[in-house]
Design an enzyme around this catalytic site. Structure first.
Site, mmCIF file in Angstrom:
data_model
loop_
_atom_site.group_PDB
_atom_site.id
_atom_site.type_symbol
_atom_site.label_atom_id
_atom_site.label_comp_id
_atom_site.label_asym_id
_atom_site.label_seq_id
_atom_site.Cartn_x
_atom_site.Cartn_y
_atom_site.Cartn_z
ATOM 1 N N SER A 67 48.558 10.480 -3.664
ATOM 2 C CA SER A 67 49.422 10.285 -4.525
ATOM 3 C C SER A 67 49.274 10.316 -6.190
ATOM 4 O O SER A 67 50.142 10.611 -6.764
ATOM 5 C CB SER A 67 50.598 9.435 -4.131
ATOM 6 O OG SER A 67 51.188 9.626 -3.132
ATOM 7 N N LYS A 70 49.879 13.014 -8.290
ATOM 8 C CA LYS A 70 51.231 13.352 -8.519
ATOM 9 C C LYS A 70 51.318 13.095 -10.369
ATOM 10 O O LYS A 70 52.283 13.744 -10.986
ATOM 11 C CB LYS A 70 52.214 12.484 -8.110
ATOM 12 C CG LYS A 70 52.328 12.747 -6.539
ATOM 13 C CD LYS A 70 53.170 11.705 -5.873
ATOM 14 C CE LYS A 70 53.373 11.892 -4.347
ATOM 15 N NZ LYS A 70 54.005 10.594 -3.539
ATOM 16 N N TYR A 191 50.099 21.722 -2.721
ATOM 17 C CA TYR A 191 50.314 20.219 -2.900
ATOM 18 C C TYR A 191 49.360 19.274 -1.850
ATOM 19 O O TYR A 191 48.737 18.328 -2.344
ATOM 20 C CB TYR A 191 51.789 19.810 -2.261
ATOM 21 C CG TYR A 191 52.211 18.318 -2.019
ATOM 22 C CD1 TYR A 191 52.395 17.484 -3.257
ATOM 23 C CD2 TYR A 191 52.385 17.659 -0.814
ATOM 24 C CE1 TYR A 191 52.406 15.993 -3.137
ATOM 25 C CE2 TYR A 191 52.324 16.433 -0.817
ATOM 26 C CZ TYR A 191 52.624 15.606 -1.748
ATOM 27 O OH TYR A 191 52.874 14.277 -1.789
ATOM 28 N N TYR A 243 56.413 2.729 -6.596
ATOM 29 C CA TYR A 243 57.260 3.103 -5.583
ATOM 30 C C TYR A 243 58.473 1.890 -5.545
ATOM 31 O O TYR A 243 58.902 1.540 -7.064
ATOM 32 C CB TYR A 243 57.014 2.946 -4.154
ATOM 33 C CG TYR A 243 55.790 4.154 -4.180
ATOM 34 C CD1 TYR A 243 56.270 5.583 -4.398
ATOM 35 C CD2 TYR A 243 54.650 3.846 -3.871
ATOM 36 C CE1 TYR A 243 55.250 6.684 -4.409
ATOM 37 C CE2 TYR A 243 53.637 4.946 -3.754
ATOM 38 C CZ TYR A 243 53.798 6.165 -4.077
ATOM 39 O OH TYR A 243 53.152 7.165 -4.206
ATOM 40 N N VAL A 261 47.835 6.747 -1.113
ATOM 41 C CA VAL A 261 47.576 6.122 0.290
ATOM 42 C C VAL A 261 46.170 6.288 0.708
ATOM 43 O O VAL A 261 45.653 5.596 1.708
ATOM 44 C CB VAL A 261 48.170 6.735 1.419
ATOM 45 C CG1 VAL A 261 49.821 6.255 1.304
ATOM 46 C CG2 VAL A 261 48.334 8.286 1.570
#
Ligand code: DON
Length: 606
Positions: A67, A70, A191, A243, A261
């Site tokens: 992530s 991103k 992705y 998050y 992760v």
């Protein structure tokens, strides 16, 4: 001293040894390949914005970025398709949900680019714009953030592609709502691949430092994305990077960050540092446990919370004076000197230091307003200014307009080609009335002094030849001695640009400048003094046997040369006159020392 002994290295080593003991959290396994990570691995790296890298523990162990990609893909999307298009497919609000939540906003856009839905939407924009070249575009960009070519972990890519049905569901939902326009499998391939890029904690720290450095990689010097994209990326990292613990994160740590992760965390503190950590044990929210603790400890220990800023705006002025206390290195003839002494308040010099922002530019505007009413020239030295913000530029524009109305000429100096300051000011300056740029501060001061003298006396006396009796070194000498001395001198002419004296050579003569301008320079080019008619050069030969500096003819120069041998015979016949000359030399040197001391005092008082 090795870098391991630096204070920050010692602190990071302490964090590493303390947090290594924390075995809470689990290695992610929902992507099967991730479960193969070694739970004991723990690496920390910090890269400063001037490009120094601290590394502790397993800082070079590679893992998949997941992530964390991103944040960087969002920056690339802003650059590639522009903010308007990006904002049609993704919001910027924290979701309060887990990273893989399938919930969308009421307008059917994902909450933000840091959750899977928003990240997939951003990747789809790159696919729309770049077609088959989409992954190459992202791979290149993320590699440039890291300053080295990153590899794809094919096994993890395939593992996630084989099991990523939840992301597939999210992507189809986005397609249903017209957020994702292309082919779901093609977008998800890109992705999953971007998530499978292999990085180390060191790479992450460099990538973070690139964000902290307004998009310029501090190791390679490359501008990877614009400062606009960086500010937006750091904003969503701040509000949504961690998050559903984002609120607590901002509250406690206060450094824009993003976790993955795979066990990585990046944290970017603007203008200061980039942090990268790797430890694959993650908590319920998908954040690395040891990484979180490291970020929190670093922020708490050094008070790095981004809202915890202090600064004294007054330190932006390194020195402020007028030509009465610090003049240019041009030695003036007595008449010119008298003019400058009478009108010194006409030229003020302000030496600035540090990044110019709203707060210190506002302070400068008040200081400029406080300058004396007779001010005609303001010299602003930017040598020590690394950047000028948009707000500072706007305030400076207003200051310059006010000065133009008051008929004050402004000279900027110290603007170096290719620097952010030149980028901010270069073109802009040219359009301003009464504003110019001169490379060196000393030359700018000389320029203003010349203007002051010209406005008072009409012209500079450079070309006018001087009688021997007007030579400073021979002042007060009786006519007999003067004519005996003149018999011993030989005239010499030098062309413009000709070297008259070479540093390091044996000194055998001294030269009296009759007309023209000469400069005394160190061999590296630094100007020590500029002299004109009525002044002597190489006069230190009377005390020192080796030339200490070069002397160059700045214009055509006429001189009278006196050899040391001739001076020795003159000394035998006219001992008292000789004593008088040595007295004059001592007085001239004392005067130079007094001027130098005043300069030191003015510059040291800041
Ligand atoms: O899409 C996914 O689920 C992964 N490729 C990335 C998730 C992730 O790293 C969440 N971060 N904490």
């Amino acid at each position: 001293m090795s870098s391991a002994e630096l204070p920050l290295a010692r602190f990071l080593a302490r964090c590493h040894s303390d947090f290594s003991k924390d075995d809470s959290g689990e290695v992610a396994s929902y992507i099967p390949e991730l479960s193969l990570a070694n739970p004991a691995d723990f690496g920390i790296a910090v890269t400063t914005v001037d490009g120094f890298v601290y590394e502790i523990g397993d800082s070079n162990v590679e893992f998949t970025i997941q992530s964390i990609s991103k944040a960087f893909v969002f920056a690339v999307a802003l650059e590639t398709v522009g903010p308007d298009r990006v904002e049609t497919v993704v919001g910027v609000e924290p979701s309060g949900d887990a990273f893989n939540s399938i919930r969308l906003r009421s307008d059917n856009r994902p909450f933000n680019p840091m959750v899977n839905a928003g990240a997939i939407a951003c990747t789809s924009l790159i696919c729309e714009s770049e077609g088959d070249g989409a992954f190459t575009r992202l791979h290149d960009a993320l590699s440039r953030f890291a300053g080295r070519r990153l590899d794809v972990d094919e096994a993890t890519f395939k593992s996630e592609r084989a099991t990523g049905d939840r992301n597939r569901a999210i992507a189809y939902l986005l397609r249903n709502h017209g957020v994702l326009l292309g082919d779901v499998d093609q977008v998800l391939d890109v992705y999953f691949r971007q998530c499978a890029l292999r990085v180390s904690a060191r790479d992450l720290s460099v990538m973070a430092a690139t964000l902290s450095h307004k998009g310029r990689n501090p190791l390679t010097g490359e501008q990877v994305v614009s400062s606009y994209a960086v500010a937006r990326t750091l904003s969503v990292m701040t509000s949504s990077g961690m998050y559903d613990s984002a609120g607590r994160w901002v509250y406690r740590v206060g450094i824009p960050a993003k976790s993955g992760v795979g066990g990585g965390i990046v944290a970017a503190l603007p203008s200061q540092l980039g942090l990268g950590t790797y430890s694959p044990r993650i908590d319920d929210q998908g954040n690395s446990v040891r990484g979180l603790r490291t970020c929190e400890a670093l922020s708490t220990h050094y008070g790095l919370h981004m809202l915890n800023r202090v600064g004294d705006v007054r330190t932006c002025i390194a020195a402020s004076y007028d030509v009465g206390s610090v003049s240019s290195r041009r030695n003036r003839r007595p008449r010119e000197q008298a003019i400058l002494e009478a009108h010194h308040a006409k030229c003020a010099i302000v030496e600035l230091t540090g990044a110019l922002s709203f707060a210190n530019a506002e302070y400068i505007s008040r200081r400029v307003r406080g300058l004396p009413p007779e001010l005609a020239y303001l010299i602003v030295d930017l040598r020590r200014v690394p950047s000028v913000s948009e707000a500072a530029l706007q305030l400076m524009a207003d200051i310059l307009d006010d000065l133009a109305r008051a008929e004050v000429d402004v000279v900027f100096c110290g603007i170096t080609k290719g620097t952010p300051v030149e980028a901010a000011l270069g073109e802009w300056l040219l359009g301003k009335a009464g504003v110019r740029s001169i490379a060196l501060l000393d030359e700018a001061i000389e320029w203003a002094e010349d203007r002051i003298i010209q406005s008072e006396a009409g012209a500079l006396d450079v070309e006018k030849p001087t009688a021997l009796s007007e030579q400073q070194l021979l002042a007060g000498l009786d006519p007999t001695a003067l004519s005996a001395l003149s018999e011993l001198m030989t005239p010499h002419h030098y062309r413009v640009g000709e070297r008259m004296i070479l540093a390091g050579e044996q000194a055998t003569t001294l030269l009296f400048v009759v007309s023209g301008v000469v400069s005394v320079r160190l061999p590296g080019g630094l100007r020590l003094a500029t002299l004109s008619a009525g002044m002597a050069v190489g006069e230190m030969a009377l005390l020192e046997t080796t030339r200490s500096a070069d002397v160059w003819a700045d214009t055509a120069v006429a001189c009278l040369e006196l050899s040391l041998d001739a001076f020795a015979s003159f000394r035998n016949l006219h001992p008292r006159a000789c004593e008088h000359i040595m007295g004059n030399l001592a007085r001239l040197l004392a005067k130079r020392l007094i001027i130098a001391n005043t300069k030191i005092e003015v510059l040291a008082s800041y």
